[in-house]
Design a protein around this motif. Structure first.
Motif, PDB file in Angstrom:
ATOM      1  N   ALA A  24     -46.139   5.387  -6.687  1.00  0.00           N
ATOM      2  CA  ALA A  24     -45.172   5.054  -7.737  1.00  0.00           C
ATOM      3  C   ALA A  24     -43.786   5.566  -7.380  1.00  0.00           C
ATOM      4  O   ALA A  24     -42.781   4.862  -7.560  1.00  0.00           O
ATOM      5  N   VAL A  25     -43.698   6.782  -6.846  1.00  0.00           N
ATOM      6  CA  VAL A  25     -42.409   7.349  -6.448  1.00  0.00           C
ATOM      7  C   VAL A  25     -41.795   6.515  -5.322  1.00  0.00           C
ATOM      8  O   VAL A  25     -40.614   6.146  -5.377  1.00  0.00           O
ATOM      9  N   ALA A  26     -42.583   6.206  -4.307  1.00  0.00           N
ATOM     10  CA  ALA A  26     -42.061   5.451  -3.164  1.00  0.00           C
ATOM     11  C   ALA A  26     -41.593   4.056  -3.580  1.00  0.00           C
ATOM     12  O   ALA A  26     -40.502   3.614  -3.206  1.00  0.00           O
ATOM     13  N   ARG A  27     -42.410   3.357  -4.354  1.00  0.00           N
ATOM     14  CA  ARG A  27     -42.055   1.994  -4.762  1.00  0.00           C
ATOM     15  C   ARG A  27     -40.862   1.981  -5.708  1.00  0.00           C
ATOM     16  O   ARG A  27     -40.020   1.076  -5.662  1.00  0.00           O
ATOM     17  N   THR A  28     -40.781   2.970  -6.589  1.00  0.00           N
ATOM     18  CA  THR A  28     -39.654   3.035  -7.515  1.00  0.00           C
ATOM     19  C   THR A  28     -38.366   3.322  -6.758  1.00  0.00           C
ATOM     20  O   THR A  28     -37.330   2.704  -7.026  1.00  0.00           O
ATOM     21  N   ALA A  29     -38.420   4.240  -5.803  1.00  0.00           N
ATOM     22  CA  ALA A  29     -37.234   4.519  -4.989  1.00  0.00           C
ATOM     23  C   ALA A  29     -36.800   3.255  -4.251  1.00  0.00           C
ATOM     24  O   ALA A  29     -35.606   2.904  -4.230  1.00  0.00           O
ATOM     25  N   GLN A  30     -37.752   2.559  -3.670  1.00  0.00           N
ATOM     26  CA  GLN A  30     -37.456   1.332  -2.924  1.00  0.00           C
ATOM     27  C   GLN A  30     -36.802   0.287  -3.826  1.00  0.00           C
ATOM     28  O   GLN A  30     -35.778  -0.303  -3.482  1.00  0.00           O
ATOM     29  N   GLU A  31     -37.375   0.059  -4.992  1.00  0.00           N
ATOM     30  CA  GLU A  31     -36.860  -0.964  -5.898  1.00  0.00           C
ATOM     31  C   GLU A  31     -35.505  -0.564  -6.479  1.00  0.00           C
ATOM     32  O   GLU A  31     -34.593  -1.392  -6.590  1.00  0.00           O
ATOM     33  N   ALA A  32     -35.344   0.708  -6.828  1.00  0.00           N
ATOM     34  CA  ALA A  32     -34.070   1.164  -7.393  1.00  0.00           C
ATOM     35  C   ALA A  32     -32.945   1.020  -6.367  1.00  0.00           C
ATOM     36  O   ALA A  32     -31.834   0.581  -6.701  1.00  0.00           O
ATOM     37  N   GLU A  84     -44.215  -0.474 -15.647  1.00  0.00           N
ATOM     38  CA  GLU A  84     -45.664  -0.672 -15.763  1.00  0.00           C
ATOM     39  C   GLU A  84     -46.421   0.219 -14.793  1.00  0.00           C
ATOM     40  O   GLU A  84     -47.445   0.805 -15.153  1.00  0.00           O
ATOM     41  N   ARG A  85     -45.931   0.345 -13.570  1.00  0.00           N
ATOM     42  CA  ARG A  85     -46.577   1.202 -12.567  1.00  0.00           C
ATOM     43  C   ARG A  85     -46.608   2.655 -13.061  1.00  0.00           C
ATOM     44  O   ARG A  85     -47.609   3.341 -12.945  1.00  0.00           O
ATOM     45  N   ALA A  86     -45.494   3.113 -13.632  1.00  0.00           N
ATOM     46  CA  ALA A  86     -45.422   4.483 -14.140  1.00  0.00           C
ATOM     47  C   ALA A  86     -46.400   4.690 -15.294  1.00  0.00           C
ATOM     48  O   ALA A  86     -47.132   5.686 -15.328  1.00  0.00           O
ATOM     49  N   GLU A  87     -46.425   3.765 -16.222  1.00  0.00           N
ATOM     50  CA  GLU A  87     -47.282   3.900 -17.401  1.00  0.00           C
ATOM     51  C   GLU A  87     -48.761   3.873 -17.046  1.00  0.00           C
ATOM     52  O   GLU A  87     -49.567   4.533 -17.704  1.00  0.00           O
ATOM     53  N   LEU A  88     -49.130   3.135 -16.007  1.00  0.00           N
ATOM     54  CA  LEU A  88     -50.532   3.068 -15.586  1.00  0.00           C
ATOM     55  C   LEU A  88     -51.078   4.423 -15.153  1.00  0.00           C
ATOM     56  O   LEU A  88     -52.285   4.663 -15.234  1.00  0.00           O
ATOM     57  N   ILE A  89     -50.210   5.324 -14.705  1.00  0.00           N
ATOM     58  CA  ILE A  89     -50.679   6.644 -14.265  1.00  0.00           C
ATOM     59  C   ILE A  89     -50.221   7.754 -15.215  1.00  0.00           C
ATOM     60  O   ILE A  89     -50.207   8.922 -14.853  1.00  0.00           O
ATOM     61  N   GLY A  90     -49.838   7.381 -16.442  1.00  0.00           N
ATOM     62  CA  GLY A  90     -49.464   8.380 -17.442  1.00  0.00           C
ATOM     63  C   GLY A  90     -48.031   8.853 -17.354  1.00  0.00           C
ATOM     64  O   GLY A  90     -47.679   9.890 -17.908  1.00  0.00           O
ATOM     65  N   GLY A  91     -47.182   8.077 -16.689  1.00  0.00           N
ATOM     66  CA  GLY A  91     -45.781   8.448 -16.536  1.00  0.00           C
ATOM     67  C   GLY A  91     -44.873   7.580 -17.386  1.00  0.00           C
ATOM     68  O   GLY A  91     -45.320   6.858 -18.277  1.00  0.00           O
ATOM     69  N   SER A  92     -43.584   7.670 -17.087  1.00  0.00           N
ATOM     70  CA  SER A  92     -42.603   6.873 -17.820  1.00  0.00           C
ATOM     71  C   SER A  92     -41.438   6.528 -16.907  1.00  0.00           C
ATOM     72  O   SER A  92     -41.231   7.164 -15.873  1.00  0.00           O
ATOM     73  N   LEU A  93     -40.686   5.520 -17.309  1.00  0.00           N
ATOM     74  CA  LEU A  93     -39.505   5.120 -16.570  1.00  0.00           C
ATOM     75  C   LEU A  93     -38.407   4.797 -17.563  1.00  0.00           C
ATOM     76  O   LEU A  93     -38.626   4.054 -18.516  1.00  0.00           O
ATOM     77  N   ALA A  94     -37.239   5.396 -17.355  1.00  0.00           N
ATOM     78  CA  ALA A  94     -36.059   5.087 -18.164  1.00  0.00           C
ATOM     79  C   ALA A  94     -35.021   4.502 -17.217  1.00  0.00           C
ATOM     80  O   ALA A  94     -34.771   5.063 -16.145  1.00  0.00           O
ATOM     81  N   ALA A  95     -34.434   3.382 -17.587  1.00  0.00           N
ATOM     82  CA  ALA A  95     -33.421   2.739 -16.768  1.00  0.00           C
ATOM     83  C   ALA A  95     -32.320   2.252 -17.690  1.00  0.00           C
ATOM     84  O   ALA A  95     -32.578   1.482 -18.620  1.00  0.00           O
ATOM     85  N   ARG A  96     -31.096   2.746 -17.430  1.00  0.00           N
ATOM     86  CA  ARG A  96     -29.982   2.381 -18.304  1.00  0.00           C
ATOM     87  C   ARG A  96     -28.660   2.704 -17.621  1.00  0.00           C
ATOM     88  O   ARG A  96     -28.632   3.475 -16.667  1.00  0.00           O
ATOM     89  N   PRO A  97     -27.584   2.133 -18.147  1.00  0.00           N
ATOM     90  CA  PRO A  97     -26.273   2.496 -17.605  1.00  0.00           C
ATOM     91  C   PRO A  97     -26.051   3.997 -17.735  1.00  0.00           C
ATOM     92  O   PRO A  97     -26.438   4.607 -18.735  1.00  0.00           O
ATOM     93  N   GLY A  98     -25.436   4.572 -16.710  1.00  0.00           N
ATOM     94  CA  GLY A  98     -25.112   5.991 -16.720  1.00  0.00           C
ATOM     95  C   GLY A  98     -23.622   6.191 -16.942  1.00  0.00           C
ATOM     96  O   GLY A  98     -22.923   5.269 -17.360  1.00  0.00           O
TER      97      GLY A  98
END
Length: 110
Positions: A24-32, A84-98
């Motif tokens: 999840a970490v690797a794929r999220t970094a790649q996609e972000a 969805e990937r994060a939630e499947l393993i009990g995690g979360s993802l927040a994505a928004r303008p900073g």
């Protein structure tokens, strides 16, 4: 290669991460990072990977794209897929303008 600056920091031991969390970490970094390249070309990026109590956090922040330019590419399932990937393993993802650009924060159990 975009030539834009990217800083990376890793804090804490992440040796105990399970395979699903590592993926999840690797794929999220790649996609972000792909999203930064597509939607904010030339933006500086910071990537922080850290252990916070029982969590592993991945934070990807960019400084935003050129003024007045917004990529028309998209229509994929990038943010939805990351969440969805994060939630499947009990995690979360927040994505928004900073403050300047865009921020993605993934939290998965460590």
């Amino acid at each position: 290669m975009t030539g834009a600056p990217c800083t990376v920091s890793v804090t804490g031991s992440l040796d105990s991460l399970e395979a699903g969390a590592r993926l999840a970490v690797a794929r999220t970094a790649q996609e972000a990072l792909t999203n930064v390249r597509k939607h904010a070309p030339g933006a500086a990026v910071s990537v922080a990977l850290r252990r916070v109590e029982g969590w592993c956090e991945l934070e990807v922040c960019d400084t935003g794209g050129p003024p007045g330019r917004l990529s028309s590419s998209g229509g994929g399932y990038g943010l939805v897929g990351m969440r969805e990937r994060a939630e499947l393993i009990g995690g979360s993802l927040a994505a928004r303008p900073g403050a300047e650009g865009f921020r993605v924060l993934l939290r998965v159990p460590a």
